[in-house]
Design a protein around this motif. Structure first.
Motif, PDB file in Angstrom:
ATOM      1  N   LYS A  18      46.250  24.224  46.014  1.00 26.17           N
ATOM      2  CA  LYS A  18      47.351  25.193  46.873  1.00 26.17           C
ATOM      3  C   LYS A  18      47.772  26.367  45.872  1.00 26.17           C
ATOM      4  O   LYS A  18      47.909  27.488  46.459  1.00 26.17           O
ATOM      5  N   SER A  36      59.867  28.622  41.774  1.00 22.87           N
ATOM      6  CA  SER A  36      60.716  27.545  41.708  1.00 22.87           C
ATOM      7  C   SER A  36      61.213  27.506  40.309  1.00 22.87           C
ATOM      8  O   SER A  36      60.722  27.867  39.207  1.00 22.87           O
ATOM      9  N   ARG A  40      59.559  21.415  33.582  1.00 21.19           N
ATOM     10  CA  ARG A  40      58.314  20.717  32.867  1.00 21.19           C
ATOM     11  C   ARG A  40      58.033  21.996  31.963  1.00 21.19           C
ATOM     12  O   ARG A  40      58.468  23.135  32.054  1.00 21.19           O
ATOM     13  N   ARG A  43      52.689  25.662  31.013  1.00 21.32           N
ATOM     14  CA  ARG A  43      51.452  25.761  30.656  1.00 21.32           C
ATOM     15  C   ARG A  43      51.092  27.097  29.662  1.00 21.32           C
ATOM     16  O   ARG A  43      51.709  27.804  29.935  1.00 21.32           O
ATOM     17  N   TYR A  52      57.088  29.943  37.134  1.00 20.03           N
ATOM     18  CA  TYR A  52      58.383  29.023  37.152  1.00 20.03           C
ATOM     19  C   TYR A  52      59.391  29.842  36.586  1.00 20.03           C
ATOM     20  O   TYR A  52      59.125  30.476  35.496  1.00 20.03           O
ATOM     21  N   GLU A  71      66.622  22.894  47.533  1.00 19.17           N
ATOM     22  CA  GLU A  71      66.083  21.331  47.759  1.00 19.17           C
ATOM     23  C   GLU A  71      65.749  21.205  46.188  1.00 19.17           C
ATOM     24  O   GLU A  71      65.599  22.071  45.447  1.00 19.17           O
ATOM     25  N   TYR A  80      61.944  19.797  39.878  1.00 18.77           N
ATOM     26  CA  TYR A  80      61.458  20.813  40.293  1.00 18.77           C
ATOM     27  C   TYR A  80      62.416  21.122  41.533  1.00 18.77           C
ATOM     28  O   TYR A  80      62.915  20.427  42.218  1.00 18.77           O
ATOM     29  N   GLY A  81      62.773  22.283  41.627  1.00 22.90           N
ATOM     30  CA  GLY A  81      63.659  22.725  42.849  1.00 22.90           C
ATOM     31  C   GLY A  81      63.413  24.318  43.010  1.00 22.90           C
ATOM     32  O   GLY A  81      63.225  25.212  42.332  1.00 22.90           O
ATOM     33  N   GLU A 102      56.486  19.786  46.630  1.00 21.64           N
ATOM     34  CA  GLU A 102      55.935  18.559  47.026  1.00 21.64           C
ATOM     35  C   GLU A 102      56.552  18.194  48.281  1.00 21.64           C
ATOM     36  O   GLU A 102      57.549  18.532  48.625  1.00 21.64           O
ATOM     37  N   ARG A 147      49.080  11.843  38.329  1.00 26.14           N
ATOM     38  CA  ARG A 147      48.959  12.837  39.678  1.00 26.14           C
ATOM     39  C   ARG A 147      48.123  12.125  40.466  1.00 26.14           C
ATOM     40  O   ARG A 147      48.067  12.611  41.549  1.00 26.14           O
TER      41      ARG A 147
HETATM   42  P1  5GP Z   1      53.093  21.593  38.643  1.00 30.52           P
HETATM   43  O1  5GP Z   1      53.456  20.846  37.713  1.00 30.52           O
HETATM   44  O2  5GP Z   1      51.580  21.134  39.006  1.00 30.52           O
HETATM   45  O3  5GP Z   1      53.140  23.220  38.721  1.00 30.52           O
HETATM   46  O4  5GP Z   1      53.815  21.153  40.216  1.00 30.52           O
HETATM   47  C1  5GP Z   1      53.724  19.776  40.463  1.00 30.52           C
HETATM   48  C2  5GP Z   1      54.324  19.699  41.977  1.00 30.52           C
HETATM   49  O5  5GP Z   1      55.641  20.151  41.880  1.00 30.52           O
HETATM   50  C3  5GP Z   1      53.465  20.291  43.091  1.00 30.52           C
HETATM   51  O6  5GP Z   1      53.123  19.443  43.912  1.00 30.52           O
HETATM   52  C4  5GP Z   1      54.310  21.347  43.167  1.00 30.52           C
HETATM   53  O7  5GP Z   1      53.960  21.965  44.562  1.00 30.52           O
HETATM   54  C5  5GP Z   1      55.706  21.002  43.107  1.00 30.52           C
HETATM   55  N1  5GP Z   1      56.736  21.891  43.082  1.00 30.52           N
HETATM   56  C6  5GP Z   1      56.812  23.245  42.546  1.00 30.52           C
HETATM   57  N2  5GP Z   1      57.810  23.670  42.767  1.00 30.52           N
HETATM   58  C7  5GP Z   1      58.736  22.941  43.454  1.00 30.52           C
HETATM   59  C8  5GP Z   1      60.198  22.994  43.994  1.00 30.52           C
HETATM   60  O8  5GP Z   1      60.737  23.959  43.672  1.00 30.52           O
HETATM   61  N3  5GP Z   1      60.536  21.879  44.508  1.00 30.52           N
HETATM   62  C9  5GP Z   1      59.813  20.983  44.782  1.00 30.52           C
HETATM   63  N4  5GP Z   1      60.450  19.917  45.129  1.00 30.52           N
HETATM   64  N5  5GP Z   1      58.543  20.668  44.466  1.00 30.52           N
HETATM   65  C10 5GP Z   1      57.988  21.734  43.687  1.00 30.52           C
END
Ligand code: 5GP
Length: 203
Positions: A18, A36, A40, A43, A52, A71, A80-81, A102, A147
């Motif tokens: 995605k 967002s 975390r 990387r 982020y 949210e 995550y938000g 997510e 995951r």
């Molecule tokens: P990653 O750690 O791989 O960047 O993200 C892990 C998951 O968190 C992914 O499914 C991603 O879409 C989700 N994610 C990223 N930003 C947000 C957010 O702001 N809110 C929520 N609820 N999920 C998020």
């Protein structure tokens, strides 16, 4: 006609691709991406404010408690938000926004904005998902397993989404999402003020 922008929410398991599809969509200038907040760790290639906003747990909790997030969710041991102000402002100005989030967060947003479009992106098969996660090399083995487990749980939410897109190629997935948004834009329910266009015309 001053129309509000459309909120497009894209979810899908880690390794569904995605991130790549979303970055291609954003390149078209038809969409803005909401960045967002997360607890975390970044990387190696990730930049604060670009991929982020990276916060400590305490900072995140402060934002959450002070209504600064549209949210939020916990995902594989991190928060995550979505920062609220940016999304609200851009939508009011008629801009289309993409949230790549997510499933739990996606459903919270759908409640707040029933007209938002929920798109679930999946890889062509489960082996492909595992392969993508391993190949990108950003997570250790334990996190990859977590995951993959979470991916299976997330699939259970598909019936609550509006559309499903299979990510066979990035180009095709991007086109599919553009088609969805184009059709949604033409919905009568989104064009209730259409009569105003004819106002003042001698027909
Ligand atoms: P990653 O750690 O791989 O960047 O993200 C892990 C998951 O968190 C992914 O499914 C991603 O879409 C989700 N994610 C990223 N930003 C947000 C957010 O702001 N809110 C929520 N609820 N999920 C998020």
């Amino acid at each position: 006609m001053n129309k509000e922008g459309i909120l497009v929410i894209i979810s899908g398991p880690s390794g569904s691709g995605k991130g790549t599809v979303v970055s291609e969509l954003v390149k078209t200038d038809s969409f803005l991406l909401s960045i967002s907040a997360t607890t975390r760790s970044p990387r190696a290639y990730e930049k604060n404010g670009e991929h982020y906003y990276f916060y400590t747990k305490e900072e995140f909790e402060y934002m959450r408690e002070h209504g600064q997030l549209l949210e939020w969710a916990e995902f594989c041991d991190n928060y995550y938000g979505t920062p609220r102000i940016y999304v609200e402002k851009q939508l009011k100005q008629g801009k289309n926004i993409i949230l790549e989030i997510e499933v739990q967060g996606a459903l919270q947003v759908k409640k707040l904005y029933p007209e938002s479009i929920l798109v679930f992106l999946i890889p062509p098969n489960l082996e492909e998902l595992g392969r993508r996660l391993i190949n990108r090399g950003t997570e250790d083995k334990e996190t990859i397993n977590k995951r993959i487990h979470r991916a299976l749980e997330e699939m259970e939410y598909i019936p609550q989404y509006d559309y499903i897109v299979i990510n066979e190629t990035v180009e095709k997935a991007k086109k599919d999402i553009e088609t969805i948004v184009a059709a949604e834009t033409m919905k009568c329910s989104r064009n209730k003020k259409i009569k105003e266009i004819f106002k003042g015309e001698n027909v």
